[in-house]
Write an enzyme that holds these catalytic residues in place. Sequence first.
Site, mmCIF file in Angstrom:
data_model
loop_
_atom_site.group_PDB
_atom_site.id
_atom_site.type_symbol
_atom_site.label_atom_id
_atom_site.label_comp_id
_atom_site.label_asym_id
_atom_site.label_seq_id
_atom_site.Cartn_x
_atom_site.Cartn_y
_atom_site.Cartn_z
ATOM 1 N N LYS A 79 -10.239 2.310 0.134
ATOM 2 C CA LYS A 79 -10.094 1.934 1.550
ATOM 3 C C LYS A 79 -11.374 1.282 2.073
ATOM 4 C CE LYS A 79 -7.138 2.265 3.916
ATOM 5 N NZ LYS A 79 -6.009 1.314 4.109
ATOM 6 N N SER A 99 -10.270 4.068 6.920
ATOM 7 C CA SER A 99 -10.131 5.522 6.784
ATOM 8 C C SER A 99 -11.456 6.229 7.018
ATOM 9 C CB SER A 99 -9.630 5.857 5.387
ATOM 10 O OG SER A 99 -9.766 7.246 5.148
ATOM 11 N N SER A 100 -11.363 7.362 7.717
ATOM 12 C CA SER A 100 -12.549 8.187 7.945
ATOM 13 C C SER A 100 -13.110 8.729 6.637
ATOM 14 C CB SER A 100 -12.196 9.355 8.856
ATOM 15 O OG SER A 100 -11.237 10.172 8.212
ATOM 16 N N TYR A 138 -9.648 7.175 -3.540
ATOM 17 C CA TYR A 138 -8.960 6.666 -2.350
ATOM 18 C C TYR A 138 -9.970 6.141 -1.326
ATOM 19 C CZ TYR A 138 -6.642 6.820 2.180
ATOM 20 O OH TYR A 138 -6.187 6.501 3.428
HETATM 21 C C1 UD1 Z 1 -5.981 11.995 5.509
HETATM 22 C C2 UD1 Z 1 -4.976 10.947 5.108
HETATM 23 C C3 UD1 Z 1 -5.694 9.755 4.588
HETATM 24 C C4 UD1 Z 1 -6.627 9.259 5.656
HETATM 25 C C5 UD1 Z 1 -7.595 10.369 6.026
HETATM 26 C C6 UD1 Z 1 -8.465 9.950 7.178
HETATM 27 C C7 UD1 Z 1 -2.760 11.643 4.424
HETATM 28 C C8 UD1 Z 1 -1.875 12.116 3.319
HETATM 29 N N1 UD1 Z 1 -4.066 11.470 4.115
HETATM 30 O O1 UD1 Z 1 -6.698 12.487 4.366
HETATM 31 O O2 UD1 Z 1 -4.799 8.722 4.274
HETATM 32 O O3 UD1 Z 1 -7.324 8.131 5.232
HETATM 33 O O4 UD1 Z 1 -6.856 11.500 6.447
HETATM 34 O O5 UD1 Z 1 -7.684 9.561 8.234
HETATM 35 O O6 UD1 Z 1 -2.299 11.389 5.537
HETATM 36 N N2 UD1 Z 1 -3.952 20.587 2.690
HETATM 37 C C9 UD1 Z 1 -3.496 21.898 2.589
HETATM 38 N N3 UD1 Z 1 -2.187 22.104 2.281
HETATM 39 C C10 UD1 Z 1 -1.308 21.084 2.045
HETATM 40 C C11 UD1 Z 1 -1.773 19.754 2.161
HETATM 41 C C12 UD1 Z 1 -3.106 19.545 2.480
HETATM 42 O O7 UD1 Z 1 -4.281 22.855 2.751
HETATM 43 O O8 UD1 Z 1 -0.136 21.359 1.779
HETATM 44 C C13 UD1 Z 1 -5.367 20.369 3.071
HETATM 45 C C14 UD1 Z 1 -6.119 19.394 2.199
HETATM 46 O O9 UD1 Z 1 -6.644 20.019 1.045
HETATM 47 C C15 UD1 Z 1 -7.209 18.919 3.172
HETATM 48 C C16 UD1 Z 1 -6.497 18.939 4.524
HETATM 49 O O10 UD1 Z 1 -5.375 19.786 4.371
HETATM 50 O O11 UD1 Z 1 -8.291 19.824 3.206
HETATM 51 C C17 UD1 Z 1 -6.018 17.558 4.961
HETATM 52 O O12 UD1 Z 1 -5.331 16.976 3.856
HETATM 53 P P1 UD1 Z 1 -4.433 15.645 4.021
HETATM 54 O O13 UD1 Z 1 -3.445 15.837 5.085
HETATM 55 O O14 UD1 Z 1 -3.958 15.295 2.647
HETATM 56 O O15 UD1 Z 1 -5.455 14.593 4.618
HETATM 57 P P2 UD1 Z 1 -6.923 14.058 4.188
HETATM 58 O O16 UD1 Z 1 -7.180 14.277 2.738
HETATM 59 O O17 UD1 Z 1 -7.896 14.587 5.181
#
Ligand code: UD1
Length: 314
Positions: free
Chosen positions: A146, A118-119, A142
């Site tokens: 990873k 994971s990044s 998390y």
């Molecule tokens: C994601 C992955 C993780 C992976 C990482 C690097 C998921 C759930 N998480 O983490 O497994 O290791 O990329 O590849 O696939 N957000 C919103 N609204 C929402 C949901 C999220 O604003 O309803 C925001 C979050 O706060 C965050 C961004 O969107 O700033 C991305 O969130 P998320 O999709 O959960 O991914 P990561 O935490 O980046």
Amino acid sequence: MASYLVTGAAGFIGRSIAAALLARGDSVRGIDNFSTGKRSNLAGLERMDFIVGDLADPVACERACSGVEIVFHEAALASVPRSVADPVATNVACVDATLNLLVAARAAGVRRVVYAGSSSAYGDAPALPKHEGMLPSPISPYAVAKLAGEHYMGAFSRVYGLETVVLRYFNVFGPFQDPMSHYSGVLAIFCRRMLAGEQPTIYGDGEQSRDFTYIENVVQGNLLAAAAPAAKVSGQTMNLATSSRITLNQTFALLAELTGYSGKPAYEPARSGDIRDSLADIRLAGELLGYSPQVDFREGLRRTVEWYRAGGGN
Ligand code: UD1
């Protein structure tokens, strides 16, 4: 012909890798405990030898690895906020499970394990793009879990001669990503909500950015990592991404166009453990694997919206 094991085979990335292997005629076993994977994701994968099992159980790992040459280890609890809420569960699913799998893989004579890194390992250091020479600096449970898995890969390669390849994914998205959970990836959640005319929530100011990577690119990277010469890739860690980034606010605007959603997003406080910006340097995967992303973000997003629009993920 190689025999493959895909862990997390009922999950988004696992089922996508299994589908690609089956499509080219390979023999595939899959294992999943359905903690986040879904039975419906197995549709179309009927030729896969599927086992319901939990990698936290060494006996399940033994069964899964028997007769296998190459493992794609995708099983995990892939969510930062879930790990903040329950770090022990994340550790069991990501660290204990990975160690059990490696022990069983070695005992069964598996040749290579390709690991979903994971990044998040890079943490929140401001320097962009992230390259593999940077010191890891995980900030969420998390990310720690990873990264521990990555280090176990490295150790099993050095100490036992198991071939291991770590692919650090950057925000993978696409068809079959579960849109229903609060812990789902942001694009899956946004697609589902906006197509249903429901308001999505942006945590923080929406100016955080991600290197969103369409699933087909990740599948391609995995197939290349399984086939690359050991001398080139064994024991290596490399980014798998598109090397372009976009903010959540920009992503929302694009999705509004694609889905026809005419409202505004709701804004709530940033989530703890979140990183601000993410962008990959993908030159190493290019050099070692011949990897180059085939589907860019916009095209990937278009295909993804169409998949959810057609009822996928329900
Ligand atoms: C994601 C992955 C993780 C992976 C990482 C690097 C998921 C759930 N998480 O983490 O497994 O290791 O990329 O590849 O696939 N957000 C919103 N609204 C929402 C949901 C999220 O604003 O309803 C925001 C979050 O706060 C965050 C961004 O969107 O700033 C991305 O969130 P998320 O999709 O959960 O991914 P990561 O935490 O980046």
